[in-house]
Each structure stands twice: as structure tokens, then as C-alpha cells.
Scaffold this motif. Structure first.
Motif, PDB file in Angstrom:
ATOM      1  N   ALA A 118       4.620  22.278  19.170  1.00  0.00           N
ATOM      2  CA  ALA A 118       5.911  22.824  18.368  1.00  0.00           C
ATOM      3  C   ALA A 118       6.440  21.512  17.956  1.00  0.00           C
ATOM      4  CB  ALA A 118       6.684  23.973  18.929  1.00  0.00           C
ATOM      5  N   PRO A 157       3.093  39.222  10.501  1.00  0.00           N
ATOM      6  CA  PRO A 157       2.416  38.727  11.620  1.00  0.00           C
ATOM      7  C   PRO A 157       2.204  39.552  12.675  1.00  0.00           C
ATOM      8  CG  PRO A 157       4.370  37.137  10.942  1.00  0.00           C
ATOM      9  CD  PRO A 157       4.617  38.535  10.221  1.00  0.00           C
ATOM     10  N   ALA A 169       3.577  30.766  17.929  1.00  0.00           N
ATOM     11  CA  ALA A 169       4.721  30.561  18.788  1.00  0.00           C
ATOM     12  C   ALA A 169       5.960  30.794  18.202  1.00  0.00           C
ATOM     13  CB  ALA A 169       4.946  28.907  19.191  1.00  0.00           C
ATOM     14  N   PRO A 170       6.090  32.292  18.170  1.00  0.00           N
ATOM     15  CA  PRO A 170       5.009  33.184  18.064  1.00  0.00           C
ATOM     16  C   PRO A 170       4.520  33.317  16.778  1.00  0.00           C
ATOM     17  CG  PRO A 170       7.292  34.094  17.635  1.00  0.00           C
ATOM     18  CD  PRO A 170       7.311  33.007  18.110  1.00  0.00           C
ATOM     19  N   LEU A 171       5.031  32.612  15.871  1.00  0.00           N
ATOM     20  CA  LEU A 171       4.317  32.351  14.498  1.00  0.00           C
ATOM     21  C   LEU A 171       3.301  31.138  14.724  1.00  0.00           C
ATOM     22  CD1 LEU A 171       7.253  33.059  11.903  1.00  0.00           C
ATOM     23  CD2 LEU A 171       5.120  34.445  12.677  1.00  0.00           C
ATOM     24  N   VAL A 178      12.855  31.099  15.075  1.00  0.00           N
ATOM     25  CA  VAL A 178      11.723  32.121  15.272  1.00  0.00           C
ATOM     26  C   VAL A 178      11.920  32.438  16.941  1.00  0.00           C
ATOM     27  CG1 VAL A 178       9.516  32.717  15.160  1.00  0.00           C
ATOM     28  CG2 VAL A 178      10.180  31.519  13.636  1.00  0.00           C
ATOM     29  N   LEU A 179      12.237  33.865  17.299  1.00  0.00           N
ATOM     30  CA  LEU A 179      12.102  34.183  18.714  1.00  0.00           C
ATOM     31  C   LEU A 179      10.865  34.649  19.175  1.00  0.00           C
ATOM     32  CD1 LEU A 179      15.579  35.766  18.684  1.00  0.00           C
ATOM     33  CD2 LEU A 179      14.982  33.408  19.385  1.00  0.00           C
ATOM     34  N   GLY A 180      10.581  34.157  20.385  1.00  0.00           N
ATOM     35  CA  GLY A 180       9.142  34.906  20.737  1.00  0.00           C
ATOM     36  C   GLY A 180       9.527  35.047  22.315  1.00  0.00           C
ATOM     37  N   LYS A 233       8.387  32.486   2.369  1.00  0.00           N
ATOM     38  CA  LYS A 233       8.336  31.312   2.897  1.00  0.00           C
ATOM     39  C   LYS A 233       9.851  30.518   2.460  1.00  0.00           C
ATOM     40  CE  LYS A 233       4.393  29.364   5.041  1.00  0.00           C
ATOM     41  NZ  LYS A 233       3.152  28.421   4.782  1.00  0.00           N
ATOM     42  N   VAL A 236      -1.281  41.635  11.861  1.00  0.00           N
ATOM     43  CA  VAL A 236      -2.524  40.965  11.654  1.00  0.00           C
ATOM     44  C   VAL A 236      -3.536  41.708  12.773  1.00  0.00           C
ATOM     45  CG1 VAL A 236      -3.905  38.786  11.921  1.00  0.00           C
ATOM     46  CG2 VAL A 236      -1.736  38.893  10.666  1.00  0.00           C
ATOM     47  N   LEU A 288       8.658  39.399  18.488  1.00  0.00           N
ATOM     48  CA  LEU A 288       8.836  38.370  17.359  1.00  0.00           C
ATOM     49  C   LEU A 288      10.076  38.691  16.810  1.00  0.00           C
ATOM     50  CD1 LEU A 288       7.922  36.272  15.511  1.00  0.00           C
ATOM     51  CD2 LEU A 288       6.901  37.866  13.930  1.00  0.00           C
ATOM     52  N   TYR A 313      13.860  37.028  14.706  1.00  0.00           N
ATOM     53  CA  TYR A 313      14.387  36.167  13.908  1.00  0.00           C
ATOM     54  C   TYR A 313      15.845  35.936  13.809  1.00  0.00           C
ATOM     55  CZ  TYR A 313       9.564  36.265  11.598  1.00  0.00           C
ATOM     56  OH  TYR A 313       8.311  36.473  11.353  1.00  0.00           O
ATOM     57  N   PHE A 340      10.809  27.446  19.393  1.00  0.00           N
ATOM     58  CA  PHE A 340      10.444  26.115  19.074  1.00  0.00           C
ATOM     59  C   PHE A 340      10.833  25.736  17.728  1.00  0.00           C
ATOM     60  CE2 PHE A 340       6.734  27.114  22.111  1.00  0.00           C
ATOM     61  CZ  PHE A 340       7.386  26.534  23.249  1.00  0.00           C
TER      62      PHE A 340
END
Lengths: 209, 774
Positions: free
Chosen positions: B80, A194, B158-160, A119-121, A168, A197, A129, A131, A91
Motif C-alpha cells: 500500500a 467487492p 487491503a481490503p480492496l 477504505v477501512l478494513g 471509480k 465476489v 469493508l 468507507y 492504507f
């Protein structure tokens, strides 16, 4: 994959006298930071649109590699090396896409035309996860386990951009490519991983005695 | 306070029951109350648990819902892409699934992205202050716009993390009501906003809310802590500490908890009261069963006390009271018998069997009543036996008793059924006889006398007795029993002293008798009040004026009767044995007079009359001695005049005193000589210095030859015995001359002077002595 990238870059620069620029990336505690994206932007010459290809494999419910850097316009294929299906999505504003449940290499390659972090999911496997950093320059790379990368670029002034999934901000600075040039970048404080966690919940014992 | 036995019994029984009831009531009440309280505690504990579980369940429900929401790929996509409309629709959809009140999405800066309800964003400012949620869902109770929400917030990965989604239930009235319905507890949610407790929602009324907010414990939830304040039993459950403390307070109103108990309480109380009431009835019945026989006995005892022995108690059963009643009945008859016997003895004379003196007045009055009704005459006759003392003395008292019995029998036989015979005492009998006229009464009296003409046939001997009979008639001679008896007695006295044997009461006797009584009654007062005084009559020696004497004479001017003859009242006083009072008064007064005259230079011999009874007093000479000593007068200034008869009564004792008086130097004179029967030999032995010829011989001296002879021979006799001779009653010069010629030593009489009061007498004496000087 990385080797391929480098290779393309090398091909692109054969005609110019090349200088190796050594970049060292550390975190706030001076620990070498691997998987830091290092990109150099020539101040004068417009970057050449690359038509390269890259692969973001999925293996053992992990994106492999975890971090992929590509030049804008690169076509990335998402082969599925697992025997289960994945539903890869992103997204991120740089590239929104969705590869609905697929096996093997059935997914169409995705072209990343816009620079930025993607960002890939996987919609099925939340823990997955990955990137993809899309950069608008042919001079880029990822630091190794020692936090080092050596970029060979034509001599001149460059804008150095260093990023990391767990940092960031984008760190920028101007560097001059010349023989034996060496730049050290401190990315500062890292954000927690991430995936590390803990999945703990307090809901069970909210009102307990 | 005096209580009847019955009241005591009732009180004791009642007290016992009341104490028992009260204690059992209190005990039961306490037990039940404790149980109810414990129940309330348990209810509260269970309620708290249930409440906690419920809240937990809700949270889990929320967590589940928010988990589903944040896992939804489409939702992630919408978030998103910041597709607010889609997000909201998703939120509304999810909220509706679990009937959540609010669902929101925040961005990574906790800024509201979308919410399921349309509201200005500033309403959700509280959410911005929340710590960012990452990693896992978090439960957060939040007060938004004054409403408490149970929120579960979950990061959108998503996923972050691309944001946070939250779904919450409002903790509103319906929840409280729901909880109340489940737990039967009052539920309150309280938040501390700016350190001020604030009642968010709950089931309490306004007043109870205020009370609860005032309690510090409400905001300090401690597990398993239950406290009581006022009507409420409360426990608090902590809902949240951050960003503001929120507590749920669960309460049981004790009044409600105790409500079923109140019904029980009323029942218990009713039961206790009915027991007490029952106890009263039983106690009363019991007391009645005890006190009724007692009361019966008391009544009978009262009858017995009143002299009624004819009310037997009805005896039922065989308990102690019946035994007592039996005893009472036996006692009644025994008392009745004994009383009859006692009364008989009290009313009858044991010797003769006749009714005795105690019944005189009742019987007399009854007889009077009968006669009055019949218009007849009642003869009240008193009879005694002549010389009965002699019979007793010469024969024996046994014989006397036999005589009395025989006479009684005769009298009873004579009276028959025309009247009654009573024994008054000693040898006196009272006969109450009804006759038709006065002569009949006299005839009857005579018949009594005649019936004793025949000698009494006693055991060993025959004795003849005679009766003295006196009677009075009703109604002619008296209307009252007392007067009749007195008059019959007077008649009897008269019969005794005359030789008439039978004597009817005659008019005037009673009056004389009463006059004598009056005189006696007035005598002492008269002495003190000068009603009685001394007059003095000179005794003159015709040969020597200096040899002057006087006789002290008593005068009593009675305020009612006027002049009272000294002989009359002296007789009364003598008969009452009070003569010594008079004599001594006379002596004192005479001494006083002599002293006065002596002070004037006149010596005289004062003669004082003595009564026979004076001489019988042993201390009489001592008294005179004392008087003389006190007045310092010589004993020879006094002459004691005593009648012959006086000396002759109990001559021995009299003589002894006379001799003592004589020895003291007092002159002693024989008064009224010639009226008695004294023998010469007695005269001779008397220590006398004067003979006083009675005036009855002197008054008619001039005309009566016999008197002259008696006086002459008496003078001679006196002189022969060496005595001076005094003549009294000298009223004429002839008599005086005759007496002087015949050698009478001293003269006394009206010729010289009548008896004079003290003052006049003093003057007379002065005049008399003055004459001599001339």
C-alpha cells in the motif's frame, strides 16, 4: 450519525437564506443508487473548517455505517460493539491509520484532515469493508434508498461532486442552488461489490483429466 | 538332391526342434514384449498421474505461499505504501520459504511493482498481458524470458485490491530431472510461441527434442491418450492454454523399456540355441545309432556283392537291426553254399563230374604257368571217342552217357596227379598233362589208347571204344592257350581223318588253318573288289568250230597270298556254307560274259561249276530262271558242271534239283568223271547230257596205256548212254588227235588256250572264229 452531521450543517447555515437542492443519483440502468456521496462546493466562500465528530461503529463484523461522509478535520471514533476484537486499518492515501486490536471504545479517535476516500478494513476479518469519505465542504450527504438527497444550501453556484464506492470516478458538475432546484446524476456502470465476489478456486482441478 | 537317411533323420529332428524353439521363442518374446509394452503404457499412465499430482502439489504449495504472503498485514502495508524495498524483501523471503524461483507484485494495472529477482522490468512484459487477477488466486503458467514458470497469482486485498502478488516455480531442467527421477519418464515442456513449438526444458537430448517438436500430437494434449512414434511411447498433459499453449510431454523410450527384455531376449535366444545344439547332438547320436548298423549292413552287403561271404556281422542286442544282421549272416552262409554249388555246376560237367569247358582257359593257363616255372613240358591233349555217334545211335543215349562216364573215369585214372582231365563237350576230352619231354607226351598218348584196350565194363554189356588223340606241346608248339588248343584240335582232326588215332601237331598245320580262316574272312570283300574274277577256257568241238563252248573258272588274286588255288578257297567257303554266294556271283558274271559275246555275234555254251551244296538249295533253279529271264538268254547257252561226288551226296535232293534244271533246258555235265565211285545205274538215271573226263586221265594219255583204255572206254560208255564226252587237260596235238580219233566230242585244254580273262577270251573267240572263216 448522519442526523448529527446534518445538524451541524444546519447550525452552520442558520444565518444565511437557505435553498434546498434535490439530487437524484442513478446508475447506468437508471436504478436509484443509495449510499452515493453527494457534496457541494461553494465556488466563492472558502469552506469553513468543521470540528465535528463522527462515529464508525463495528457491529456483527461489519462497519456501521458502511459509508461515512465527514468534513475535513472531523474526528471519528471507532467504537467496537462486538465482543471480539477488531484491528481497524486503512492504507488509503487520504488517511493511513491503524487501530490495533481493541475492545469497546478503547481506540483513540482518528482525525481525518485530508479530503479523499479512506477504505477501512479489519486485519482480522477480511470481509469487513467500510468507507469514510472526507470532503472539504460543509454541504454533503448520502443518498437514501431512493437515491435521493436534499441539501439545503445558501443560494449560489456550486460544484457538485458525486461519488460511490462502486464507481471509480468522481462525477462533477456545476449546479446553482435555488428554490426547487433538482439535479439528476448518472454515475454510470457500477463495479462489482467487492464483498460479493465469489471465493471460488480453480486450483484444485488444474491438471485433472 | 539325394540325402542320406542319416541326413534326413538329422534334418527332420533338427527341423522339429528349430520350429519348436523358434515358435516358442517368438511366442515368449511376443508375450514378454506385449507385457513390457503394456508395462510401458501403465508406466506412462501412472507417470502422467504422478506428474499431474506433482504439478498440482506445486501449485497448491504456491497458492499456499502466495496466500500467506497476501494475507500478511505488513506486506499489505508495504504494498500500500509502495515500499519497493520492503516488498522485494518480503517476496524474497516468501520465495525462499518454498524455494520458489520467482515472486512478484503487480499493481492493479499489472505493472510490475517488485520482484524477488533483480531484472529489467521489460523482462516481465508477459505479465502485463495477463488478465487481471481478482477475487481469488489464480494458477498461471507463464513464459518469462524464455523460461516457463508455474505461477499462482493472488490479489492483495487491503481490503480492496491494491495489487497482485505472484509466486512461481520455474519449470526448469531440475524439475524435469526430478520428475524423471520420480516417474522414470522422459519429461518435456513445450510451448507454442507464435504457433511455433518451442522446447522449454526437459530431459530429452537434442535429437529427441527435434523429433518431439516435429510431432503435432505433442501440442494437442488429450487426456489418457498415448501415442507411439519411433522409439517413444508418449502422452501429453496440458499445462496451459493461455496466454500460450504449454504442454508437458511424458515419454517412455521403448528401447529403455525393452532393455530388461533385451537381456531376457538374449537368454531366451541362448536357451533356444543351446536347445538346437543339443538337438543336433541328440539327432546325430540318434541318427548314428540308426545308421551305424545300417552302414554296417551296407558294408557287409557290399562284401557279399563282391563275393565275400565270410564277414559275419557282430550282433548286439535284439532290436530290428540285430534281427536283420542275423538274417544277413544266415543269408551269407546260404549264398556261399549255393554259390559253391552253382560254381561247381558251372565248372563241372554233370555227366562225368569232370571240369567242363568253361575252365579250359584258366586251367590251361595255370598249367602253363606251372610248367614254365618247373621247366617242364605240358602236353595239351584232346581226345574223342571214335564213332561215338554210332554208339549213341545204335545203342542208346544212356549207353552213350555211360560210355562217356567210363571213359572219363579211365582218363582220370590214367592221368592221375600228373595233370587234369576236362570234358570239352560231346565226346571230347581235354587232358593237360605235365611231362618231361616230347617223346614222353607221345608215350602218354599211347598209354591212353592202351588203357582202353580192355572193354569198358558197363552195366549190361561190355563195350570197346577207341580214342582219337591229338596233342600239342607247350612251350614248343605254342605259347598261348588259344594257339595250343587250336593246334591240339588240328592234330585231333588229323588223327580223325587219317587212321593214325594218335597225332601230334606238326609244323605248318596251324598256318594252313589260319590261311583258310583269312581266306574266309577276306572272301566277301574280294568278291566286291574284283580280287576274285572269272577266267574262261574254251571248249572246242573239233568237228564244228561254231559249236564253241567255254568253262568259267574262278581266279582269286589275294593281295597277301597272291594266286589262291580255287580248290583251296572253295573248300573253305563250302565249309563255311557260303558257297551259294560264290556260285551266284559266278553265274551272274558268266551270264554277263555270254551276253557280251552275243552282242558281238557269237553264241557259245558257257559251263559253270556247281558245288554239291548248290544243288541242295531248293531255290537254286528259281535263281537261274530269274537270271535267264533278266538276260533273255536261252537256257541252252549254259552248262552246269557237277562232280560225281557232288551228286552222290544227298542224291535225292540233288537229283530233284537237277531234274528241274534239266527241264528248264540247261545242259548238265558230270565233271571230273572217273575220280568218283558212281555206278552206271546211277549215271543212267541222271538227267545229264555230258560226261567230262578228268584231266588226270588225259594229261598222260600219250604215254599211259591204262589212261588210254580208261578214256576210250569212258568215251564209249558216254556215247552208249547218249551223252557227249568232253576231255579236259588237252595239252598236245598228239592227245588232241588221239581223242578226236576215238570220238571224243569236245576238247578243252592248254593246247587250245589256257583260261583267259574276259577281254582276252573275247579276242581269242574272235580269232578262233576268224580262222574258221579263212
Amino acid at each position: 450519525m448522519r442526523a448529527t452531521g446534518l445538524w451541524v450543517a444546519v447550525l452552520l447555515l442558520v444565518s444565511m437564506p437557505l435553498r434546498a437542492l434535490q439530487v437524484n443519483v442513478v446508475d447506468d440502468r437508471d436504478r436509484p443508487l443509495s449510499n452515493a456521496i453527494v457534496a457541494l462546493y461553494a465556488s466563492s466562500a472558502p469552506p469553513q473548517q468543521g470540528l465535528g465528530q463522527a462515529v464508525m461503529d463495528q457491529r456483527d463484523r461489519q462497519f456501521v455505517p458502511e459509508v461515512l461522509v465527514v468534513q475535513t478535520g472531523t474526528e471519528v471514533t471507532f467504537p467496537n460493539s462486538d465482543d471480539i476484537r477488531h484491528h481497524v486499518y486503512s492504507f488509503s492515501p487520504a488517511k493511513r491509520f491503524e487501530l490495533r486490536l481493541y475492545h469497546g471504545t478503547t481506540a483513540k479517535p482518528v482525525t481525518f484532515a485530508q479530503a479523499g476516500q479512506v477504505v477501512l478494513g479489519c486485519n482480522i476479518h477480511d470481509s469487513m469493508l467500510g468507507y469514510i469519505y472526507v470532503v472539504d465542504t460543509p454541504y454533503f450527504g448520502l443518498t437514501d434508498a431512493r437515491g435521493e438527497i436534499s441539501l439545503e444550501v445558501p443560494a449560489g453556484d456550486y460544484r457538485l461532486e458525486v461519488q460511490h464506492p462502486r464507481v471509480k470516478a468522481v462525477t462533477e458538475q456545476t449546479v446553482t442552488a435555488k428554490s426547487g432546484a433538482h439535479v439528476s446524476v448518472n454515475l454510470g456502470d457500477l463495479q462489482p461489490d467487492p464483498r460479493q465476489v465469489e471465493e471460488k478456486t480453480e486450483l484444485e482441478t488444474l491438471f485433472g483429466p | 538332391m539325394r540325402l542320406s537317411y542319416r541326413a534326413k533323420l538329422v534334418l527332420i529332428l533338427l527341423g522339429l526342434v528349430v520350429v519348436l524353439q523358434v515358435s516358442s521363442y517368438i511366442a515368449t518374446r511376443t508375450v514378454i514384449r506385449d507385457a513390457v509394452m503394456e508395462d510401458a503404457y501403465r508406466q506412462l499412465e501412472k507417470g502422467s498421474e504422478l506428474f499431474t499430482q506433482l504439478m498440482q502439489t506445486r501449485v497448491q504449495q504456491l497458492a499456499q505461499s502466495v496466500g500467506v504472503l497476501t494475507d500478511d498485514f505488513g506486506f499489505k502495508d508495504a504494498v500500500a505504501s509502495a515500499d519497493e524495498a520492503t516488498i522485494r524483501s518480503a517476496l524474497v523471503n516468501h520465495a525462499a520459504r518454498i524455494q520458489a524461483d520467482l515472486a512478484i507484485v503487480l499493481d492493479n494495472q499489472n505493472q510490475l511493482v517488485a520482484s524477488s529477482v533483480e531484472a529489467p522490468p521489460e523482462r516481465f512484459a508477459a505479465l502485463e498481458r495477463l488478465a487481471p487477477v481478482s477475487g481469488s488466486p489464480r494458477y498461471l503458467p507463464v513464459v518469462i524470458d524464455g523460461k516457463l514458470y508455474q505461477f499462482v497469482l493472488s490479489p492483495i486485498m487491503a481490503p480492496l485490491q491494491i495489487g497482485t502478488a505472484g509466486i512461481g516455480f520455474e519449470v526448469d531442467q531440475s524439475l524435469s530431472t526430478h520428475l524423471q527421477g520420480l516417474t522414470d519418464l522422459e519429461v518435456s515442456f513445450i510451448a507454442a510461441l507464435d504457433n511455433q513449438p518451442f522446447y522449454l526444458s526437459g530431459t530429452l537430448g537434442q535429437q529427441a527434442q527435434a523429433l518431439l517438436l516435429a510431432e503435432p500430437a505433442a501440442m494437442q494434449a488429450q487426456p489418457r491418450r498415448i501415442w507411439r512414434s519411433g522409439d517413444m511411447l508418449s502422452s501429453a498433459v496440458n499445462i496451459a492454454r493461455e496466454p500460450q499453449p504449454i504442454t508437458a510431454v511424458l515419454q517412455v523410450p521403448l528401447s529403455r523399456a525393452l532393455k530388461p527384455f533385451a537381456v531376457l531376449d538374449t537368454q531366451l535366444l541362448t536357451l533356444a540355441f543351446s536347445f538346437v545344439l543339443g538337438a543336433v547332438v541328440i539327432a546325430l547320436l540318434l541318427a548314428r545309432s540308426v545308421t551305424r548298423p545300417v552302414q554296417q549292413l551296407v558294408n557287409v552287403a557290399r562284401h557279399i556283392a563282391g563275393g565275400d561271404y565270410s564277414s559275419p556281422i557282430k550282433v548286439r542286442g535284439s532290436d530290428e537291426f540285430s534281427q536283420l544282421a542275423h538274417t544277413f549272416n544266415r543269408m551269407q552262409s546260404a549264398i556261399a553254399e549255393r554259390e559253391t554249388a552253382i560254381r561247381y555246376h558251372a565248372e563241372h560237367d554233370s555227366l562225368t563230374g569232370l571240369v567242363n569247358r568253361s575252365q579250359v582257359v584258366p586251367q590251361l593257363e595255370r598249367a602253363m604257368g606251372e610248367c614254365r616255372a618247373a621247366g617242364r613240358v605240358l602236353a595239351v591233349i584232346i581226345a574223342d571217342i571214335c564213332k561215338f555217334t554210332q554208339i549213341n545211335d545204335t545203342l542208346s543215349s544212356e549207353t552213350g552217357d555211360r560210355v562217356l562216364r567210363a571213359v572219363g573215369e579211365q582218363l582220370v585214372a590214367q592221368v592221375g596227379d600228373t595233370g587234369a582231365v576236362l570234358r570239352l563237350g560231346s565226346d571230347e576230352f581235354l587232358l593237360l598233362v605235365t611231362v618231361d619231354s616230347e617223346p614222353d607226351a607221345a608215350d602218354f598218348a599211347r598209354s591212353l589208347q592202351e588203357c582202353l584196350d580192355r572193354p569198358l565194363n558197363l552195366e549190361r554189356s561190355d563195350i570197346k571204344v577207341e580214342l582219337n588223340i591229338g596233342f600239342a606241346l607247350y612251350p614248343a608248339q605254342g605259347e598261348s592257350s588259344e594257339r595250343l588248343l587250336r593246334r591240339a584240335n588240328l592234330a585231333l582232326n588229323h588223327a580223325r581223318h587219317s587212321n593214325e588215332f594218335i597225332c601230334a601237331y606238326r609244323q605248318g598245320w596251324d598256318e594252313d588253318h589260319l590261311r583258310r580262316l583269312q581266306l574266309f574272312a577276306d572272301f566277301k570283300q574280294a568278291l566286291l573288289s574284283d580280287e576274285i574274277c572269272l577266267f574262261f577256257q574254251p571248249k572246242v568241238d573239233p568237228l564244228s568250230r561254231e559249236n564253241l563252248g567255254a568253262e568259267a573258272l574262278i581266279r582269286w588274286i589275294h593281295p597277301e597270298f597272291g594266286f589262291v588255288n580255287p580248290e583251296e578257297f572253295i573248300a573253305v567257303i563250302e565249309s563255311a556254307g557260303q558257297i551259294h554266294l560264290l556260285t551266284r556271283w559266278v553265274l551272274r558274271t558268266a551270264v554277263h560274259q555270254v551276253s557280251q559275246l552275243q552282242a558281238l555275234g557269237t553264241d557259245l555254251t558257257m559251263s559253270v561249276n556247281l558245288s554239291a551244296l548248290d544243288l541242295l538249295e531248293d531255290d537254286f533253279p528259281e535263281y537261274i530262271q530269274r537270271l535267264l529271264r533278266e538276260s533273255q538268254l536261252p537256257a541252252s547257252s549254259f552248262c552246269l558242271e557237277i562232280t560225281e561226288s557232288a551228286i552222290m551226296q544227298e542224291a535225292e535232293r540233288s537229283l530233284k534239283n537237277l531234274e528241274r534244271l534239266h527241264a528248264m533246258g540247261l545242259l548238265i555235265s558230270i565233271d571230273d568223271y572217273g575220280t568218283g565211285y558212281s555206278s552206271l545205274s546211277q549215271m543212267k538215271s541222271l538227267p545229264v547230257s555230258e560226261l567230262k573226263i578228268d584231266k588226270s586221265f588225259v594229261l598222260e594219255l600219250e604215254t599211259n596205256q591204262e589212261d588210254r583204255q580208261i578214256v576210250r572206254s569212258t568215251i564209249e560208255l558216254g556215247h552208249t548212254l547218249g551223252l557227249k564226252v568232253t576231255a579236259e587237260g588237252v595239252e598236245t596235238a598228239g592227245a588232241r588227235d588221239w581223242l578226236i580219233n576215238h570220238g571224243c566230242d569236245i576238247l578243252q585244254g592248254y593246247f587250245y588256250s589256257k583260261p583267259l580273262p574276259a577281254h582276252d577270251f573275247s579276242r581269242w573267240v574272235q580269232d578262233y572264229l576268224h580262222e574258221e572263216a579263212q
